[in-house]
Each structure stands twice: as C-alpha cells, then as structure tokens.
Design a protein around this motif. Structure first.
Motif, PDB file in Angstrom:
ATOM      1  N   ASP A 238      37.626  73.457 -23.275  1.00 53.76           N
ATOM      2  CA  ASP A 238      38.963  72.930 -23.533  1.00 53.76           C
ATOM      3  C   ASP A 238      39.116  71.548 -22.918  1.00 53.76           C
ATOM      4  O   ASP A 238      38.768  71.336 -21.756  1.00 53.76           O
TER       5      ASP A 238
ATOM      6  N   SER B 191      44.525  74.005 -29.880  1.00 48.59           N
ATOM      7  CA  SER B 191      44.788  75.384 -29.464  1.00 48.59           C
ATOM      8  C   SER B 191      46.190  75.830 -29.858  1.00 48.59           C
ATOM      9  O   SER B 191      46.474  77.008 -29.877  1.00 48.59           O
TER      10      SER B 191
ATOM     11  N   ASN C 234      40.226  72.982 -28.217  1.00 51.25           N
ATOM     12  CA  ASN C 234      39.278  73.983 -27.729  1.00 51.25           C
ATOM     13  C   ASN C 234      37.853  73.556 -28.085  1.00 51.25           C
ATOM     14  O   ASN C 234      37.645  72.523 -28.701  1.00 51.25           O
TER      15      ASN C 234
END
Length: 141
Positions: free
Chosen positions: A51, A104, A98
C-alpha cells in the motif's frame, strides 16, 4: 520618447492578460503535479506490492494546498511543497493505492482553482489512473 511612451501603453494594456495567464499556468502546474504524484504512487505500489498512500500535509479537503506526501509504511517517497494562489477541493482523506495499483477506495475528483477562476479537474478512473482536464464552468463533475 515616443517609442518609450508607446511601450509603456502596450505594457499597461498587457498586464491584466498576463495576470490571468500566470494564474492559469499555476492551476495547470498544480493539477499536473498532483496527477504525476498519483502516477508515482500507483507505480510504487505495483513495484513494491504494498500500500502506498498520498496524504495532505494539513487534514481536510482544503489541506491539499499546503502540499502532500507519498509514503509506503512509514517511509516518505516524495513530498510536495505548498502552492500559492491556488485552492484545492477534493478528497478529505488520504488516497491509498494497493499492491495491484488500484485504489483501495473510491476517490472524489480533485478541483484546483486559481485566483482568476480558472479550474482544472483531476479525476481517477476505475484502474486508479488519474486524468487532468480543464474545467469550462469552474467546477468539476
């Protein structure tokens, strides 16, 4: 003397247009910088399979004008300084990519406006790629 007088008159006539030009270029540069930051974050997320987050320096939707940071974990990858003469309206929270390079969560369109009312929009498609476009009405969809 006549040439100097004519040059002064021409400069006085051009000054208002030049201010509008400078303001428009500030907006264009800020939008481009934000879009390129998102591309960098997406690329780093794919490369690191982790991330990567873009966070405004100041909390809230208007905090983006103070700059932003791209980070993975606790490590800052990139930092953008504050912009003068430009206002940002966009996501109130951080933008996270991500490991697959996708967002995300859905991200609101970023609206960047100059002092002369010129505006540009940075929108994100389903794959997370940003797209900067000129706003004709001063607002973004």
């Amino acid at each position: 003397m006549v040439v100097v007088a004519l040059a002064a008159i021409m400069a006085a006539l051009a000054a208002p247009s030049f201010k509008s030009f400078v303001s428009g270029q500030r907006v264009k540069t800020a939008a481009s910088d934000f879009a390129m930051t998102a591309i960098l974050a997406r690329s780093e997320a794919i490369k690191r399979n982790a991330d990567v987050t873009i966070t405004s320096v100041t909390a809230g939707a208007s905090g983006w004008k103070d700059g932003w940071t791209v980070a993975v974990g606790g490590t800052a990858l990139s930092q953008q300084q504050a912009y003068a003469g430009v206002t940002f309206a966009g996501p109130a929270t951080a933008i996270t990519y991500n490991g697959s390079g996708r967002l995300s969560a859905a991200v609101d369109t970023m609206t960047i406006t100059g002092t002369d009312g010129s505006a540009r929009c940075v929108a994100f498609d389903l794959s997370g790629m940003p797209k900067s476009s000129k706003s004709s009405s001063g607002t973004c969809p």
